[in-house]
Design a protein around this motif. Sequence first.
Motif, PDB file in Angstrom:
ATOM      1  N   LYS A   1      -4.299  -1.279  -3.936  1.00  0.00           N
ATOM      2  CA  LYS A   1      -3.337  -2.231  -3.369  1.00  0.00           C
ATOM      3  C   LYS A   1      -2.677  -3.040  -4.475  1.00  0.00           C
ATOM      4  O   LYS A   1      -3.297  -3.353  -5.485  1.00  0.00           O
ATOM      5  CB  LYS A   1      -4.033  -3.179  -2.391  1.00  0.00           C
TER       6      LYS A   1
ATOM      7  N   THR B   1       0.826  -1.207   0.000  1.00  0.00           N
ATOM      8  CA  THR B   1       0.000   0.000   0.000  1.00  0.00           C
ATOM      9  C   THR B   1       0.862   1.260   0.000  1.00  0.00           C
ATOM     10  O   THR B   1       0.341   2.360   0.097  1.00  0.00           O
ATOM     11  CB  THR B   1      -0.920   0.033   1.232  1.00  0.00           C
TER      12      THR B   1
ATOM     13  N   TYR C   1       4.600   0.025  -6.673  1.00  0.00           N
ATOM     14  CA  TYR C   1       3.313   0.532  -6.185  1.00  0.00           C
ATOM     15  C   TYR C   1       3.022   1.923  -6.725  1.00  0.00           C
ATOM     16  O   TYR C   1       3.876   2.800  -6.747  1.00  0.00           O
ATOM     17  CB  TYR C   1       3.298   0.562  -4.651  1.00  0.00           C
TER      18      TYR C   1
END
Length: 85
Positions: A60, A33, A54
């Motif tokens: 997520k 995250t 990410y």
Amino acid sequence: MRNGAIVRMTGEALENYGARWDGVPLVVTHVATKYMPAAEFFAKGKPEGYHPGYDETGGKLYDLKRQDTGEELGMSLYEWELEAA
């Protein structure tokens, strides 16, 4: 989805990754995250919650392995690309 959850690719993901993944059960091995640069991520032993790929706009980010063989996928998928199996 948490580590150990059994998932499969969504129809949208299958359009990107191919029909060979249709119906293949996958196991979540890492949930991210937050972003961390690759050198730091690997030096710290892949800390839970972080990933060099990410991007917060994707939600997520999950690392996965095949349930049947235990083979790591070698790619990460965003939450919109996965659904419960």
